[in-house]
Write a protein that holds these residues in place. Structure first.
Motif, PDB file in Angstrom:
ATOM      1  N   ILE A   1      56.944  28.117  46.941  1.00 50.09           N
ATOM      2  CA  ILE A   1      55.253  27.313  46.904  1.00 50.09           C
ATOM      3  C   ILE A   1      55.136  27.341  45.342  1.00 50.09           C
ATOM      4  O   ILE A   1      55.035  28.321  44.517  1.00 50.09           O
ATOM      5  CB  ILE A   1      54.150  27.938  47.369  1.00 50.09           C
ATOM      6  N   ASP A   2      55.237  26.210  44.631  1.00 49.64           N
ATOM      7  CA  ASP A   2      55.177  26.102  43.106  1.00 49.64           C
ATOM      8  C   ASP A   2      53.670  26.744  42.629  1.00 49.64           C
ATOM      9  O   ASP A   2      53.979  27.312  41.716  1.00 49.64           O
ATOM     10  CB  ASP A   2      55.043  24.621  42.699  1.00 49.64           C
ATOM     11  N   ALA A   3      52.687  26.287  43.405  1.00 48.34           N
ATOM     12  CA  ALA A   3      51.216  26.887  42.841  1.00 48.34           C
ATOM     13  C   ALA A   3      51.250  28.517  43.103  1.00 48.34           C
ATOM     14  O   ALA A   3      50.786  29.185  41.708  1.00 48.34           O
ATOM     15  CB  ALA A   3      50.231  26.407  43.644  1.00 48.34           C
ATOM     16  N   TYR A   4      52.099  29.091  43.934  1.00 52.43           N
ATOM     17  CA  TYR A   4      52.160  30.568  43.942  1.00 52.43           C
ATOM     18  C   TYR A   4      52.833  31.056  42.944  1.00 52.43           C
ATOM     19  O   TYR A   4      52.548  31.977  42.124  1.00 52.43           O
ATOM     20  CB  TYR A   4      52.808  30.832  45.437  1.00 52.43           C
ATOM     21  N   GLN A   5      54.159  30.470  42.489  1.00 54.25           N
ATOM     22  CA  GLN A   5      55.116  30.802  41.717  1.00 54.25           C
ATOM     23  C   GLN A   5      54.388  30.549  40.257  1.00 54.25           C
ATOM     24  O   GLN A   5      54.485  31.664  39.230  1.00 54.25           O
ATOM     25  CB  GLN A   5      56.400  30.022  41.345  1.00 54.25           C
ATOM     26  N   ASN A   6      53.714  29.545  39.808  1.00 53.20           N
ATOM     27  CA  ASN A   6      52.936  29.637  38.695  1.00 53.20           C
ATOM     28  C   ASN A   6      51.779  30.334  38.509  1.00 53.20           C
ATOM     29  O   ASN A   6      51.520  30.770  37.179  1.00 53.20           O
ATOM     30  CB  ASN A   6      52.316  27.867  38.453  1.00 53.20           C
ATOM     31  N   LEU A   7      51.296  30.877  39.498  1.00 50.00           N
ATOM     32  CA  LEU A   7      50.154  31.734  39.432  1.00 50.00           C
ATOM     33  C   LEU A   7      50.605  33.017  39.139  1.00 50.00           C
ATOM     34  O   LEU A   7      50.127  33.740  38.256  1.00 50.00           O
ATOM     35  CB  LEU A   7      49.411  31.923  40.906  1.00 50.00           C
ATOM     36  N   MET A   8      51.707  33.438  39.592  1.00 50.15           N
ATOM     37  CA  MET A   8      52.329  34.764  39.348  1.00 50.15           C
ATOM     38  C   MET A   8      52.964  34.994  37.885  1.00 50.15           C
ATOM     39  O   MET A   8      52.785  35.878  37.274  1.00 50.15           O
ATOM     40  CB  MET A   8      53.602  35.065  40.388  1.00 50.15           C
ATOM     41  N   ILE A   9      53.280  33.727  37.501  1.00 51.06           N
ATOM     42  CA  ILE A   9      53.856  33.489  36.005  1.00 51.06           C
ATOM     43  C   ILE A   9      52.736  34.075  35.102  1.00 51.06           C
ATOM     44  O   ILE A   9      52.729  34.560  34.150  1.00 51.06           O
ATOM     45  CB  ILE A   9      54.603  32.327  35.751  1.00 51.06           C
TER      46      ILE A   9
ATOM     47  N   LEU B   1      49.854  35.335  35.705  1.00 51.85           N
ATOM     48  CA  LEU B   1      49.203  36.663  35.985  1.00 51.85           C
ATOM     49  C   LEU B   1      50.077  37.667  35.324  1.00 51.85           C
ATOM     50  O   LEU B   1      49.710  38.621  34.463  1.00 51.85           O
ATOM     51  CB  LEU B   1      48.738  37.115  37.369  1.00 51.85           C
ATOM     52  N   PHE B   2      51.088  37.618  35.641  1.00 54.20           N
ATOM     53  CA  PHE B   2      52.315  38.701  35.052  1.00 54.20           C
ATOM     54  C   PHE B   2      53.493  38.309  34.131  1.00 54.20           C
ATOM     55  O   PHE B   2      54.103  39.291  33.755  1.00 54.20           O
ATOM     56  CB  PHE B   2      53.008  39.207  36.379  1.00 54.20           C
ATOM     57  N   GLY B   3      53.455  37.181  33.716  1.00 56.05           N
ATOM     58  CA  GLY B   3      54.504  36.821  32.634  1.00 56.05           C
ATOM     59  C   GLY B   3      55.673  36.094  33.539  1.00 56.05           C
ATOM     60  O   GLY B   3      56.028  36.260  34.769  1.00 56.05           O
ATOM     61  N   GLU B   4      56.726  35.802  32.733  1.00 51.33           N
ATOM     62  CA  GLU B   4      57.900  35.200  33.000  1.00 51.33           C
ATOM     63  C   GLU B   4      58.693  36.344  33.895  1.00 51.33           C
ATOM     64  O   GLU B   4      59.633  35.721  35.001  1.00 51.33           O
ATOM     65  CB  GLU B   4      58.815  34.636  32.038  1.00 51.33           C
ATOM     66  N   GLY B   5      58.508  37.616  33.519  1.00 53.68           N
ATOM     67  CA  GLY B   5      59.476  38.465  34.195  1.00 53.68           C
ATOM     68  C   GLY B   5      58.848  39.196  35.302  1.00 53.68           C
ATOM     69  O   GLY B   5      59.219  40.102  35.579  1.00 53.68           O
TER      70      GLY B   5
END
Length: 773
Positions: A51-59, A61-65
């Motif tokens: 889910i793109d929205a979820y992936q973008n939110l995690m990035i 909040l916590f960065g690319e890694g």
């Protein structure tokens, strides 16, 4: 009737599998991995949720890694799953073989790393430590542990160290050195020979390639897809990672097919390859291998057990993301004959339905790829670009649930029947029927049913033994009751004798106490007389001191008299003064004689008192007899000296009279006077000797009295101790009297106990007789 036959056949198959100890060990080892597998699955879903929205939110909040966190957990669970399985299974096999478990696990891990594909640098490639290496882990755990056990049982190969020379751990370590060495040498040698014969360094890939070899030249049609599914499902049923077995077919046929479809659409063409990897992932393997999402829903709908529905709920949540280890390993599906048919059949049926729907153009051909954790329904739309894909998934789920439903019911029914047979046997035991025995096929099983059956059989045998022991003990208790009655009667007779002896003992103890009290009174009276004697001795000592002082005065006067005598030749007048002085001295001597007479009288009184006290003291007054004799001697000596003194005094008096009558003859007077002086000097010497004797005797009397007083004190202490002992004896006699009363009560209790034993034995016999042995 047909259902009953099916259930019986399934039960027989289950029993046969349960009797295969290694298969049950594999099942139990997989079950132990469930917690770690679920943890790894959760973080896999968290990292790959498409889910793109979820992936973008995690990035944000916590960065690319941000995926590295879940990646570490995956690496610690799925990344080393074969090692975890190896440890669990080896532990069970070693326990079964009776060899040191820790050593067997270490040897198995060493073997696993020896068989890994070496890298160019000489290290090991760890890519096969995950799910791909599970099959090899199973083989290593069983084969290598058995090989180690074979060497370990050879007593000659075990280095024995006497107990006590080293610690137990060191002694056990020495015992496994040779068996472990031989096992590892055989493993390394076998690997080296294998590499030389087959010219390969990767044993894992060689193993899977040999399985896939017969299917490498298959076409691209429906039959190939069914064979592909069949291989995958059978492998998973036996605990082998199906994807590793079918990896060759997948990489050679189905992965290129999806790539061809994507290229065709990209080039403006038409997709033609129906069977491809996403097709299987999202239309066939709904919820994971075996389409276990359908199984979880069927369990939730048709199961009557709460714990089963709880598992189903969790499995549905995980299954939406194609994670099914909870059911495959936890239900379990592995090596479970009830689910063998639907576990293989449902994916094949869904494969045919999906093929027909696609070939009939009811659903578009899959033309896009998606991560395998993509949720159901969303993934159907993504891979087909149409809601028809989601509808097909829904239809497949319904079909799968319908197929799984009767097997879910059968699973519960057979489980109930299996447990019910054990329960019926338990009821018989509870109701007192111990004559039946559990079927031997249940006793041979190694699963929880076998454990339960063996436990109940053990309980049954224990009850039979207990009942027989109780019957034997009842006879013993009856005999004991008879003996107890006899003892109580004898005890009553003995108590009567003890009562008589106690009466005599108490009377004797009281008499002894009274005698001791009388002795203590006499000692106190004797002590008072002794103190009186000491006072008399003090008076004698004081009188002696006075006499000594008077003697010194007399000596001084005699000295003066001598001086006067020297002057007598020059003056008669001086002679007259000398006569006067002599008369004065004679008077002093008279006073001394009177004092000495008093001393003699006091001494006589002292001797008399001492004699009287010695007679009163009896045996303890022997010392006073000696003292009385000494005082008597002193009195006799004093009287003798007094007689001499009186004679001398009379002589002096006569001489003085002569001097008075013959004043004319001055020379004669002087001679007489000198003579008198000598006599006086001798007299004073006698007096000093007498004083010394009296003083010495007085000191002796005082010392003797002090010694007697000390002995009297010691006697008093001993008498007091005897008195205390007598009092304690009296207390002991009273306590014995009380104990005799207690013994009487014990005898009464023994009678009551004996009667109670007889009553209880009769009741127990009535109860035991209800059990059928």
């Amino acid at each position: 009737m047909n259902k009953q036959v099916v259930k019986m056949h399934v039960l027989n198959i289950q029993n046969k599998i349960s009797e295969k100890k290694y298969l049950m060990m594999i099942k139990e080892a997989f079950i132990e991995l469930i917690p770690l597998v679920l943890i790894g699955s959760f973080f896999t879903i968290m990292n790959n949720l498409p889910i793109d929205a979820y992936q973008n939110l995690m990035i944000e909040l916590f960065g690319e890694g941000w995926k590295s966190y879940g990646g570490m957990i995956w690496q610690g669970t799925f990344g080393i799953l074969s090692i975890l399985l190896l440890i669990s299974l080896t532990n069970k096999v070693a326990d079964h073989k009776g060899v040191p478990q820790s050593t067997a696990i270490l040897i198995a891990i060493v073997t696993l790393f020896i068989l890994l594909e070496p890298t160019i640098e000489g290290g090991a490639d760890y890519k096969d430590l995950g799910t791909k290496g599970m099959c090899m882990a199973i083989l290593i755990a069983i084969v290598i542990t058995n090989l180690f056990a074979y060497f370990y049982r050879k007593e000659k190969l075990r280095i024995r160290i006497p107990v006590g020379e080293v610690s137990d751990n060191s002694r056990k370590a020495f015992e496994v050195i040779v068996p472990a060495l031989l096992t590892i040498i055989i493993v390394a040698t076998t690997r080296q020979i294998f590499m030389l014969i087959f010219n390969t360094r990767d044993i894992y890939n060689f193993f899977y390639s040999m399985i896939q070899m017969p299917f490498n030249n298959l076409g691209n049609g429906l039959l190939t897809s069914i064979i592909y599914i069949l291989l995958n499902q059978v492998a998973w049923f036996f605990g082998i990672h199906g994807s590793a077995v079918t990896e060759g077919l997948n990489n050679n046929i189905f992965v290129p097919n999806i790539e061809a479809n994507v290229m065709a659409i990209a080039n403006g063409g038409i997709a033609t390859e129906i069977f491809n990897q996403p097709f299987f992932d999202f239309f066939v393997y709904l919820g994971g291998s075996g389409a276990t999402l359908c199984l979880a829903i069927a369990m939730l709908i048709f199961s009557k057990k709460k714990h089963t529905r709880r598992i189903a709920t969790l499995a549905i949540i995980m299954g939406l993301f194609n994670v099914n280890e909870l059911l495959v390993l936890g239900l379990p599906i592995v090596l479970n004959p009830i689910f063998l048919i639907p576990f293989i059949g449902v994916p094949i049926v869904l494969n045919i339905i999906s093929y027909l729907a696609t070939s009939m153009e009811l659903v578009p051909i899959v033309t896009a790829n998606s991560h395998w954790t993509s949720p159901v329904f969303i993934s159907g739309v993504v891979i087909t670009g149409s809601f028809a894909g989601a509808i097909l998934q829904f239809i497949n789920i319904i079909v799968g649930v319908i197929i799984y439903a009767p097997f879910v019911k059968l699973h519960e029914a057979t489980k109930y029947k299996r447990n019910n047979q054990i329960a019926e046997f338990s009821d018989k035991i509870i109701n007192g029927d111990l004559s039946d025995e559990i079927d031997d096929r249940y006793l041979k099983r190694t699963d929880d049913v076998g454990v339960m059956a063996r436990a109940i059989t053990h309980t049954q045998k224990g009850l039979v033994k207990v009942i027989r022991d109780i019957r034997y003990q009842m006879k013993e208790r009856i005999n004991q009751a008879l003996v107890l009655t006899k003892y109580s009667q004898e005890l009553n007779v003995n108590i009567q004798d003890i009562d008589k002896e106690l009466v005599d003992s108490l009377e004797g103890a009281n008499n002894q106490v009274r005698n001791i009290q009388s002795i203590i009174g006499n000692l106190n009276e004797f002590k008072m007389h002794l103190l009186h004697i000491k006072d008399n001795v003090k008076e004698v000592t004081q009188s002696t001191d006075q006499v000594t002082e008077m003697t010194l005065v007399g000596e001084r006067e005699l000295t003066k008299l001598e001086e006067i005598m020297q002057e007598t030749s020059s003056s008669f007048r001086d002679l007259e003064e000398s006569v006067i002085t002599t008369n004065y001295n004679v008077e002093k001597v008279g006073e001394l004689v009177g004092a000495i007479k008093n001393i003699a009288a006091t001494t006589n009184i002292l001797a008399l008192n001492t004699t009287i006290e010695a007679a009163r003291a009896g045996e303890s007054g022997k010392g006073f007899v000696v003292l009385a004799k000494e005082i008597s001697k002193l009195a006799s000596a004093t009287e003798t000296i007094l007689s001499e003194i009186v004679e001398k005094t009379d002589l002096i008096t006569e001489n003085i009279e002569v001097i008075s009558r013959t004043k004319e003859n001055l020379g004669t007077q002087i001679e007489l006077q000198e003579y008198n002086s000598k006599i006086m000097i001798e007299l004073f010497k006698k007096i000093k000797e007498l004083i010394k004797i009296v003083s010495d005797n007085a000191n002796s009397v005082y010392d003797t009295g002090y010694s007697i007083q000390e002995k009297n004190t010691s006697v008093e202490i001993n008498i007091e101790e005897i008195y205390e002992i007598s009092k304690k004896q009296l207390e002991y006699a009273e306590n014995i009297t009380k104990n005799a009363e207690n013994i009487k009560q014990v005898a009464e209790i023994m009678d009551v106990t004996s009667n109670s034993i007889k009553i209880d034995t009769d009741q127990l016999e009535s109860f035991i007789s209800s059990y059928k042995l």
